[in-house]
Every structure is written in structure tokens, then in C-alpha cells.
Design a protein around this motif. Structure first.
Motif, PDB file in Angstrom:
ATOM      1  N   SER A  93      63.510   8.921  66.280  1.00 59.24           N
ATOM      2  CA  SER A  93      64.397  10.058  66.556  1.00 59.24           C
ATOM      3  C   SER A  93      64.810  10.797  65.283  1.00 59.24           C
ATOM      4  CB  SER A  93      65.646   9.590  67.302  1.00 59.24           C
ATOM      5  OG  SER A  93      66.480   8.813  66.458  1.00 59.24           O
ATOM      6  N   TRP A  94      64.505  10.229  64.121  1.00 58.85           N
ATOM      7  CA  TRP A  94      64.882  10.851  62.851  1.00 58.85           C
ATOM      8  C   TRP A  94      63.819  11.836  62.347  1.00 58.85           C
ATOM      9  CZ3 TRP A  94      66.267   5.626  60.082  1.00 58.85           C
ATOM     10  CH2 TRP A  94      67.377   5.054  60.716  1.00 58.85           C
ATOM     11  N   GLY A  95      62.754  11.996  63.082  1.00 58.13           N
ATOM     12  CA  GLY A  95      61.677  12.885  62.652  1.00 58.13           C
ATOM     13  C   GLY A  95      60.713  12.159  61.733  1.00 58.13           C
ATOM     14  N   ALA A  96      59.939  12.921  61.014  1.00 59.07           N
ATOM     15  CA  ALA A  96      58.940  12.336  60.101  1.00 59.07           C
ATOM     16  C   ALA A  96      59.651  11.674  58.916  1.00 59.07           C
ATOM     17  CB  ALA A  96      57.992  13.415  59.604  1.00 59.07           C
ATOM     18  N   ARG A  97      59.142  10.520  58.551  1.00 60.64           N
ATOM     19  CA  ARG A  97      59.735   9.803  57.416  1.00 60.64           C
ATOM     20  C   ARG A  97      59.335  10.499  56.107  1.00 60.64           C
ATOM     21  NH1 ARG A  97      60.467   3.661  55.915  1.00 60.64           N
ATOM     22  NH2 ARG A  97      60.635   3.880  53.664  1.00 60.64           N
ATOM     23  N   PRO A  98      60.340  10.803  55.262  1.00 63.37           N
ATOM     24  CA  PRO A  98      60.021  11.397  53.949  1.00 63.37           C
ATOM     25  C   PRO A  98      59.231  10.412  53.090  1.00 63.37           C
ATOM     26  CG  PRO A  98      62.358  11.639  54.475  1.00 63.37           C
ATOM     27  CD  PRO A  98      61.771  10.708  55.492  1.00 63.37           C
ATOM     28  N   ASN A  99      58.461  10.944  52.185  1.00 64.57           N
ATOM     29  CA  ASN A  99      57.682  10.102  51.274  1.00 64.57           C
ATOM     30  C   ASN A  99      58.567   9.418  50.237  1.00 64.57           C
ATOM     31  OD1 ASN A  99      55.224  10.692  52.505  1.00 64.57           O
ATOM     32  ND2 ASN A  99      54.972  12.555  51.281  1.00 64.57           N
ATOM     33  N   HIS A 100      59.654  10.057  49.868  1.00 64.14           N
ATOM     34  CA  HIS A 100      60.536   9.501  48.843  1.00 64.14           C
ATOM     35  C   HIS A 100      61.603   8.618  49.490  1.00 64.14           C
ATOM     36  CE1 HIS A 100      58.593  11.898  45.850  1.00 64.14           C
ATOM     37  NE2 HIS A 100      58.876  13.017  46.495  1.00 64.14           N
ATOM     38  N   LEU A 101      61.718   7.421  48.978  1.00 66.31           N
ATOM     39  CA  LEU A 101      62.638   6.426  49.527  1.00 66.31           C
ATOM     40  C   LEU A 101      64.075   6.931  49.571  1.00 66.31           C
ATOM     41  CD1 LEU A 101      63.217   3.594  50.605  1.00 66.31           C
ATOM     42  CD2 LEU A 101      63.369   2.812  48.225  1.00 66.31           C
ATOM     43  N   GLU A 102      64.554   7.524  48.499  1.00 67.34           N
ATOM     44  CA  GLU A 102      65.950   7.974  48.460  1.00 67.34           C
ATOM     45  C   GLU A 102      66.227   9.037  49.507  1.00 67.34           C
ATOM     46  OE1 GLU A 102      68.342   6.280  46.968  1.00 67.34           O
ATOM     47  OE2 GLU A 102      66.674   4.974  46.376  1.00 67.34           O
ATOM     48  N   GLU A 103      65.268   9.917  49.765  1.00 71.92           N
ATOM     49  CA  GLU A 103      65.439  10.932  50.807  1.00 71.92           C
ATOM     50  C   GLU A 103      65.463  10.261  52.188  1.00 71.92           C
ATOM     51  OE1 GLU A 103      66.154  14.529  52.612  1.00 71.92           O
ATOM     52  OE2 GLU A 103      66.314  14.013  50.494  1.00 71.92           O
ATOM     53  N   ALA A 104      64.610   9.260  52.393  1.00 68.72           N
ATOM     54  CA  ALA A 104      64.605   8.527  53.659  1.00 68.72           C
ATOM     55  C   ALA A 104      65.956   7.845  53.891  1.00 68.72           C
ATOM     56  CB  ALA A 104      63.473   7.493  53.670  1.00 68.72           C
ATOM     57  N   LYS A 105      66.490   7.225  52.855  1.00 63.76           N
ATOM     58  CA  LYS A 105      67.790   6.560  52.974  1.00 63.76           C
ATOM     59  C   LYS A 105      68.905   7.570  53.261  1.00 63.76           C
ATOM     60  CE  LYS A 105      67.147   2.420  50.151  1.00 63.76           C
ATOM     61  NZ  LYS A 105      67.661   1.716  48.960  1.00 63.76           N
TER      62      LYS A 105
END
Length: 186
Positions: A93-105
Motif C-alpha cells: 500500500s506504500w507504492g513502489a519501494r525507493p532504491n535508497h534505504l533512508e527514503e524507504a524508512k
């Protein structure tokens, strides 16, 4: 909910019990921690306050106890963040996972604010505060490994103290909780 049965179960298992919280204490606790007890947990805590053995000591406003309760309140998010970093967890439900870990967090933290908050009952057992109604399930939360540990508060205590097996729960009959039930169902 049969509060007297829960009280007796706690006594039978030598849990230290203090007098229940007053309305003023409940309001103070909810304000300090920015939480809202669901009605059945509030009713129990106003009848009797279990303390020790991994129960949050809600009445104790010492710095160390407040820090411990805050850690319990933060543990579900910390577990999600750990699994994002180490186990590639990402909720659809969060959409596509960002490539950068900090952005994902960062996205996970923003999305976490939208899900029903979890209130610690005992150790890593939690009850959702919303919907603000009686009968929310109790969840066993370890990172994103989450299971139902009772269809409601009373059943949870029966399972915790081995009067009923957790395997006897019928997940299909348990109240659906946004996000958390999705993690359980996979």
C-alpha cells in the motif's frame, strides 16, 4: 468482557495487582504518551492495574519507566524499520519501494502514522487503539512477524496463561484491523 475473570486469572498466576487507574490518571497517561486506550483495556486498567513481569507500569511517571513505556510504544515501528533494512520488507500500500534505504524508512514512518496505533498490554503483546470499541484483537508483534494472540482482551489472557491454545483461534472470526490484519494475512 468478564473483568472479574481476568482479575482472577491474573491473581491465580501471581501477577502483582495495584488498584485501578482513576479517570484523571487515564487522561494523564493518554496525554503524556499521545495514546487512547480502547474501551475494554481502559475498563480493565481502571478495575485493576497489573504491574511487573512485562506489564507497562502506567502509573509510574519516573524517567526510567516512562522511557521503557515509550520503547514499548515505539517497538512496532522500530520492528518495521528493521525489517525494511534487513529483510526487504515493504508494504504494497506504500507504492513502489525507493532504491535508497533512508527514503524507504522515511515513507514507512509517514505511513505508520496512518495505521491504528498499538498499545502494549504485556511485553510484545499489543491491542490496537482504533477502532475505539470493545473487542479489538490482541496481537503478538515481533518486527513484521505478527500473529493474533487473542480475538479480544479476555481471550488473550486465557491464551497467555495457557487456558486456551493460540492455535484454536479462528482468524476468519477476528475483527479486521487496517494494516495489521494485512500483515498477518500476508
Amino acid at each position: 468482557m468478564n473483568i472479574k475473570a481476568i482479575y482472577q486469572l491474573l491473581r491465580d498466576h501471581q501477577i502483582t495487582l495495584a488498584p485501578g487507574l482513576s479517570d484523571k490518571e487515564v487522561s494523564q497517561i493518554e496525554s503524556i504518551y499521545n495514546i487512547q486506550f480502547p474501551p475494554d483495556l481502559r475498563e480493565l486498567l481502571q478495575y485493576v492495574l497489573p504491574i511487573g513481569r512485562s506489564f507497562p507500569i502506567w502509573r509510574d511517571f519516573s524517567k526510567s519507566t516512562m522511557a521503557a513505556i515509550r520503547r514499548q510504544l515505539d517497538a512496532p515501528l522500530e520492528g518495521i524499520l528493521f525489517d525494511i533494512e534487513h529483510n526487504q520488507f515493504w508494504h504494497h500500500s506504500w507504492g513502489a519501494r525507493p532504491n535508497h534505504l533512508e527514503e524507504a524508512k522515511k515513507i514507512a514512518c509517514q505511513e505508520y502514522l496512518k495505521v491504528p496505533p498499538l498499545i502494549p498490554v504485556y511485553g510484545h503483546r499489543y491491542i490496537p487503539s482504533t477502532p475505539a470499541e470493545v473487542g479489538n484483537p490482541v496481537l503478538s508483534v515481533h518486527q513484521t512477524d505478527i500473529i493474533y494472540y487473542g480475538s479480544n482482551l479476555e481471550e488473550y489472557f486465557k491464551i497467555e496463561y495457557r487456558l486456551k491454545a493460540q492455535s484454536e483461534l479462528d482468524d476468519a472470526k477476528i475483527k479486521y484491523i487496517t494494516f495489521w490484519s494485512q500483515l498477518i494475512e500476508g
